[in-house]
Design an enzyme around this catalytic site. Sequence first.
Site, PDB file in Angstrom:
ATOM      1  N   ASN A  21      -2.562   6.881  -2.970  1.00  0.00           N
ATOM      2  CA  ASN A  21      -1.402   6.038  -2.700  1.00  0.00           C
ATOM      3  C   ASN A  21      -0.150   6.922  -2.735  1.00  0.00           C
ATOM      4  O   ASN A  21       0.152   7.535  -3.768  1.00  0.00           O
ATOM      5  CB  ASN A  21      -1.307   4.923  -3.750  1.00  0.00           C
ATOM      6  N   ARG A  32      17.439  10.748  -1.947  1.00  0.00           N
ATOM      7  CA  ARG A  32      18.389  11.565  -1.193  1.00  0.00           C
ATOM      8  C   ARG A  32      18.211  11.266   0.287  1.00  0.00           C
ATOM      9  O   ARG A  32      17.326  10.512   0.679  1.00  0.00           O
ATOM     10  CB  ARG A  32      18.159  13.068  -1.469  1.00  0.00           C
ATOM     11  N   HIS A  57       1.846   0.842   0.295  1.00  0.00           N
ATOM     12  CA  HIS A  57       2.207  -0.553  -0.010  1.00  0.00           C
ATOM     13  C   HIS A  57       3.659  -0.735   0.400  1.00  0.00           C
ATOM     14  O   HIS A  57       4.578  -0.564  -0.404  1.00  0.00           O
ATOM     15  CB  HIS A  57       2.015  -0.825  -1.512  1.00  0.00           C
ATOM     16  N   HIS A  64      10.290   2.146  -1.376  1.00  0.00           N
ATOM     17  CA  HIS A  64       9.565   3.423  -1.323  1.00  0.00           C
ATOM     18  C   HIS A  64       9.052   3.627   0.103  1.00  0.00           C
ATOM     19  O   HIS A  64       9.771   4.171   0.930  1.00  0.00           O
ATOM     20  CB  HIS A  64       8.476   3.526  -2.391  1.00  0.00           C
ATOM     21  N   GLU A  88      -1.551  -2.001   1.857  1.00  0.00           N
ATOM     22  CA  GLU A  88      -1.517  -3.074   0.869  1.00  0.00           C
ATOM     23  C   GLU A  88      -0.247  -3.903   1.035  1.00  0.00           C
ATOM     24  O   GLU A  88       0.757  -3.409   1.537  1.00  0.00           O
ATOM     25  CB  GLU A  88      -1.512  -2.508  -0.558  1.00  0.00           C
ATOM     26  N   THR A 118       5.911  -4.007  -9.947  1.00  0.00           N
ATOM     27  CA  THR A 118       4.661  -3.448  -9.451  1.00  0.00           C
ATOM     28  C   THR A 118       3.637  -4.573  -9.413  1.00  0.00           C
ATOM     29  O   THR A 118       3.844  -5.629 -10.023  1.00  0.00           O
ATOM     30  CB  THR A 118       4.153  -2.292 -10.342  1.00  0.00           C
ATOM     31  N   HIS A 209      -5.191   0.647 -10.137  1.00  0.00           N
ATOM     32  CA  HIS A 209      -3.979   0.395 -10.917  1.00  0.00           C
ATOM     33  C   HIS A 209      -4.114   1.064 -12.280  1.00  0.00           C
ATOM     34  O   HIS A 209      -4.907   0.661 -13.116  1.00  0.00           O
ATOM     35  CB  HIS A 209      -3.658  -1.091 -11.103  1.00  0.00           C
ATOM     36  N   GLY A 232      -2.234   6.161  -7.283  1.00  0.00           N
ATOM     37  CA  GLY A 232      -0.940   6.656  -6.854  1.00  0.00           C
ATOM     38  C   GLY A 232      -0.108   7.229  -7.979  1.00  0.00           C
ATOM     39  O   GLY A 232       0.098   8.432  -8.059  1.00  0.00           O
TER      40      GLY A 232
END
Length: 263
Positions: A21, A32, A57, A64, A88, A118, A209, A232
Site C-alpha cells: 500500500n 511539498r 486507497h 494522500h 480500496e 483510517t 491493517h 502500508g
Amino acid sequence: MNPLVAPEAGARTQRTALSVNVNKIALLRNTRHLGIPDVVKLSRIALEAGAQGITVHPRPDARHIRAQDVHDLAALLKAWPEAEFNIEGNPFHNLMDFVRALKPHQVTFVPDSEGQFTSDHGWSFPADLARLRPLVAEAQALGVRVSLFMDPLPEAMAAARSTGAERVELYTETYASAHGTPEQAGVLARFTAAADAALAAGLQLNAGHDLNRANLADFLRAVPGVLEVSIGHALIADALELGLAQTVRDYQRCIQRAFAPAR
C-alpha cells in the site's frame, strides 16, 4: 502463479502474496510541491524487489493518493502483467469512478466515512447487504474481483458471500494490538474461526491493517488460506530505515517463514 491474480489459487500450500500500500508515500509527497517522493517510481522499486501487487486507497479529500496517482499506477501495472492492482475505498463515495475507468484486478470495498482517520471497521450485515449487492455485481461485470473489508466475525461470512463478493479482507488491527500480550492466542483464535467460516462459505481470504515484520508470520501460520496481505504504514516506516527494496524482501522472508515446514 501469482495468487493475487489467480482466483482459483487458494490452497494452504499457496504462499501468501504481498501487496504494498503506497498511500503513505503519497502523504509524504503531498507535504511539498516538488513531486517527491515519486509514488510511481517507488511502486516500481517495490515490484522489482518482489512485491506481487500495489494497493491504493484514494479518499475523497485526496489527502494522500490522488486521482492522477491512481491512473499513473494503473499504467505502471500494465507493464507488470504478473502483478495486481488493488484499489480500496468506499463504493458509495469516489471508488466506483476508478473501477469503471480503470478496471483494476481487484477492488476492496471499505465502509469508511469521508473524514475518517483510517479504516477501522468492516461491513455490517444484514444492514449493508442490499446496497452492496448491485455494486458488487457492477464491478464483477467489468471483470473486477471484489473483496469486502470485514471484522473477524465468523457469523458474518455467509452474509458477506451472499453479496456476491469473491473475497473478504480481514481487518487485523485487533490482532496487531494483541500480538505479544496474553490476549494474543484468544484474539488469533477468532481470526482463525473467521477464516474457517469464510472458506466454508466459499470466500477467499485477504488480510490487512497494522501487520508488520514482527507479527506477520505468526498470523499467517495460524490463519488458513490467506491469499494476500496488504501492508502500508509499517512497511513504509521500515523503508525509512532499511530502504524500500530491502524492506519488501524482509516482508517476503516473513511470509516464507510462515510457510516453512515445522521443525
